[in-house]
Write a protein that holds these residues in place. Sequence first.
Motif, PDB file in Angstrom:
ATOM      1  N   LEU A   1       5.108  -4.733  24.208  1.00 17.51           N
ATOM      2  CA  LEU A   1       5.177  -5.791  25.212  1.00 17.51           C
ATOM      3  C   LEU A   1       3.793  -6.279  25.627  1.00 17.51           C
ATOM      4  O   LEU A   1       3.591  -7.461  25.861  1.00 17.51           O
ATOM      5  CB  LEU A   1       5.955  -5.291  26.437  1.00 17.51           C
ATOM      6  CG  LEU A   1       7.442  -5.072  26.188  1.00 17.51           C
ATOM      7  CD1 LEU A   1       8.101  -4.425  27.395  1.00 17.51           C
ATOM      8  CD2 LEU A   1       8.131  -6.385  25.832  1.00 17.51           C
TER       9      LEU A   1
ATOM     10  N   HIS B   1       2.203 -12.176  24.450  1.00 17.47           N
ATOM     11  CA  HIS B   1       2.789 -10.860  24.699  1.00 17.47           C
ATOM     12  C   HIS B   1       4.104 -10.718  23.944  1.00 17.47           C
ATOM     13  O   HIS B   1       4.625 -11.688  23.376  1.00 17.47           O
ATOM     14  CB  HIS B   1       2.923 -10.560  26.194  1.00 17.47           C
ATOM     15  CG  HIS B   1       3.794 -11.509  26.945  1.00 17.47           C
ATOM     16  ND1 HIS B   1       5.157 -11.513  26.826  1.00 17.47           N
ATOM     17  CD2 HIS B   1       3.489 -12.477  27.845  1.00 17.47           C
ATOM     18  CE1 HIS B   1       5.670 -12.441  27.615  1.00 17.47           C
ATOM     19  NE2 HIS B   1       4.681 -13.048  28.238  1.00 17.47           N
TER      20      HIS B   1
ATOM     21  N   ALA C   1       7.241 -10.331  24.628  1.00 14.68           N
ATOM     22  CA  ALA C   1       8.418 -11.132  24.954  1.00 14.68           C
ATOM     23  C   ALA C   1       8.299 -12.534  24.353  1.00 14.68           C
ATOM     24  O   ALA C   1       9.295 -13.105  23.891  1.00 14.68           O
ATOM     25  CB  ALA C   1       8.618 -11.199  26.466  1.00 14.68           C
TER      26      ALA C   1
ATOM     27  N   SER D   1       7.076   0.041  24.738  1.00  9.42           N
ATOM     28  CA  SER D   1       6.100   0.036  25.823  1.00  9.42           C
ATOM     29  C   SER D   1       6.038   1.404  26.478  1.00  9.42           C
ATOM     30  O   SER D   1       7.035   2.131  26.530  1.00  9.42           O
ATOM     31  CB  SER D   1       6.489  -1.008  26.874  1.00  9.42           C
ATOM     32  OG  SER D   1       5.582  -0.988  27.954  1.00  9.42           O
TER      33      SER D   1
ATOM     34  N   LEU E   1       7.897   0.634  30.413  1.00 15.06           N
ATOM     35  CA  LEU E   1       9.136  -0.160  30.429  1.00 15.06           C
ATOM     36  C   LEU E   1       9.675  -0.355  31.840  1.00 15.06           C
ATOM     37  O   LEU E   1      10.286  -1.381  32.130  1.00 15.06           O
ATOM     38  CB  LEU E   1      10.205   0.512  29.571  1.00 15.06           C
ATOM     39  CG  LEU E   1      10.164   0.215  28.079  1.00 15.06           C
ATOM     40  CD1 LEU E   1      11.239   1.007  27.355  1.00 15.06           C
ATOM     41  CD2 LEU E   1      10.294  -1.268  27.796  1.00 15.06           C
TER      42      LEU E   1
ATOM     43  N   THR F   1       8.215  -1.156  34.409  1.00 14.77           N
ATOM     44  CA  THR F   1       7.562  -2.252  35.138  1.00 14.77           C
ATOM     45  C   THR F   1       8.104  -3.620  34.725  1.00 14.77           C
ATOM     46  O   THR F   1       7.717  -4.634  35.293  1.00 14.77           O
ATOM     47  CB  THR F   1       6.028  -2.236  34.932  1.00 14.77           C
ATOM     48  OG1 THR F   1       5.748  -2.478  33.556  1.00 14.77           O
ATOM     49  CG2 THR F   1       5.425  -0.915  35.366  1.00 14.77           C
ATOM     50  N   TRP F   2       8.982  -3.649  33.728  1.00 15.93           N
ATOM     51  CA  TRP F   2       9.548  -4.901  33.232  1.00 15.93           C
ATOM     52  C   TRP F   2      10.989  -5.050  33.687  1.00 15.93           C
ATOM     53  O   TRP F   2      11.724  -4.066  33.775  1.00 15.93           O
ATOM     54  CB  TRP F   2       9.513  -4.923  31.708  1.00 15.93           C
ATOM     55  CG  TRP F   2       8.141  -4.915  31.138  1.00 15.93           C
ATOM     56  CD1 TRP F   2       7.340  -3.828  30.942  1.00 15.93           C
ATOM     57  CD2 TRP F   2       7.376  -6.035  30.701  1.00 15.93           C
ATOM     58  NE1 TRP F   2       6.136  -4.210  30.406  1.00 15.93           N
ATOM     59  CE2 TRP F   2       6.128  -5.561  30.239  1.00 15.93           C
ATOM     60  CE3 TRP F   2       7.629  -7.406  30.642  1.00 15.93           C
ATOM     61  CZ2 TRP F   2       5.149  -6.403  29.744  1.00 15.93           C
ATOM     62  CZ3 TRP F   2       6.650  -8.235  30.135  1.00 15.93           C
ATOM     63  CH2 TRP F   2       5.429  -7.733  29.695  1.00 15.93           C
ATOM     64  N   ASN F   3      11.422  -6.268  33.924  1.00 18.07           N
ATOM     65  CA  ASN F   3      12.818  -6.533  34.220  1.00 18.07           C
ATOM     66  C   ASN F   3      13.577  -6.508  32.889  1.00 18.07           C
ATOM     67  O   ASN F   3      13.363  -7.365  32.029  1.00 18.07           O
ATOM     68  CB  ASN F   3      12.960  -7.907  34.898  1.00 18.07           C
ATOM     69  CG  ASN F   3      14.396  -8.232  35.202  1.00 18.07           C
ATOM     70  OD1 ASN F   3      15.264  -8.176  34.329  1.00 18.07           O
ATOM     71  ND2 ASN F   3      14.659  -8.577  36.435  1.00 18.07           N
ATOM     72  N   HIS F   4      14.430  -5.517  32.730  1.00 18.93           N
ATOM     73  CA  HIS F   4      15.111  -5.330  31.447  1.00 18.93           C
ATOM     74  C   HIS F   4      16.022  -6.501  31.094  1.00 18.93           C
ATOM     75  O   HIS F   4      16.118  -6.877  29.925  1.00 18.93           O
ATOM     76  CB  HIS F   4      15.867  -4.007  31.441  1.00 18.93           C
ATOM     77  CG  HIS F   4      14.954  -2.817  31.481  1.00 18.93           C
ATOM     78  ND1 HIS F   4      15.400  -1.531  31.332  1.00 18.93           N
ATOM     79  CD2 HIS F   4      13.605  -2.715  31.646  1.00 18.93           C
ATOM     80  CE1 HIS F   4      14.377  -0.680  31.401  1.00 18.93           C
ATOM     81  NE2 HIS F   4      13.284  -1.386  31.603  1.00 18.93           N
TER      82      HIS F   4
ATOM     83  N   ASP G   1      15.493  -9.599  31.784  1.00 23.65           N
ATOM     84  CA  ASP G   1      14.606 -10.648  31.256  1.00 23.65           C
ATOM     85  C   ASP G   1      14.219 -10.356  29.809  1.00 23.65           C
ATOM     86  O   ASP G   1      14.135 -11.270  28.984  1.00 23.65           O
ATOM     87  CB  ASP G   1      13.334 -10.775  32.103  1.00 23.65           C
ATOM     88  CG  ASP G   1      13.607 -11.396  33.468  1.00 23.65           C
ATOM     89  OD1 ASP G   1      14.705 -11.957  33.675  1.00 23.65           O
ATOM     90  OD2 ASP G   1      12.712 -11.306  34.336  1.00 23.65           O
ATOM     91  N   LEU G   2      13.966  -9.077  29.497  1.00 26.92           N
ATOM     92  CA  LEU G   2      13.589  -8.715  28.128  1.00 26.92           C
ATOM     93  C   LEU G   2      14.731  -9.018  27.151  1.00 26.92           C
ATOM     94  O   LEU G   2      14.503  -9.565  26.072  1.00 26.92           O
ATOM     95  CB  LEU G   2      13.182  -7.249  28.047  1.00 26.92           C
ATOM     96  CG  LEU G   2      11.898  -6.879  28.798  1.00 26.92           C
ATOM     97  CD1 LEU G   2      11.660  -5.380  28.731  1.00 26.92           C
ATOM     98  CD2 LEU G   2      10.701  -7.643  28.240  1.00 26.92           C
TER      99      LEU G   2
END
Length: 131
Positions: free
Chosen positions: A58, A64, A66, A85, A88, A90-93, A95-96
Motif C-alpha cells: 500500500l 500508492h 490503492a 502492508s 493494515l 491504519t487503512w479503511n478496509h 475503501d481498499l
Amino acid sequence: DTAPNRARILVVDDDEDTRAMLSEVFEGEGLECLTAVSGEDGIDVFRKKRFDCYLIDLMLPGKHGAEVAWYLRRHGVEVPIFAISAVLDTWNHDDLYDCGFSGLMEKPFDLTKLYDLADDIKAAKGIKSPK
C-alpha cells in the motif's frame, strides 16, 4: 521462457527484503514471480505481461498501492489483487476493497497463507500441486 501453463505473480513492493522473500516462496512453489519497486514500475510491468495474481504494497513511492489496484481493475484485470502492508489497521478496509483489492495480507507474512495462496493460484490455472 515461461512454460505456457506456469502461473505468474507480480509483487509490487519498495522493500528489497520483502520482494526477495516473496519471490523465494512463490518460485519455490513453482510460480513465476516478477517484482516491481514502485507503483509506476508495477504498471509498466503489467503493460508488458499478464499475471494470475498481484500482491501490492500500500505504501509505495509515487503511486500508492490503492491507485495501482484501481488502475489494474480499470484495465480489465479480473484476477486476485492483494494489498500487503505492515500497517493494515491504519487503512479503511472497505475503501481498499472499493479500489479493487480482493484481499488483504499483513506483514510480517504468515507463511502458511502464502503457500495456500500459491496453491490457489495454481489451482485456478488447473495446475496440480505435488503433495
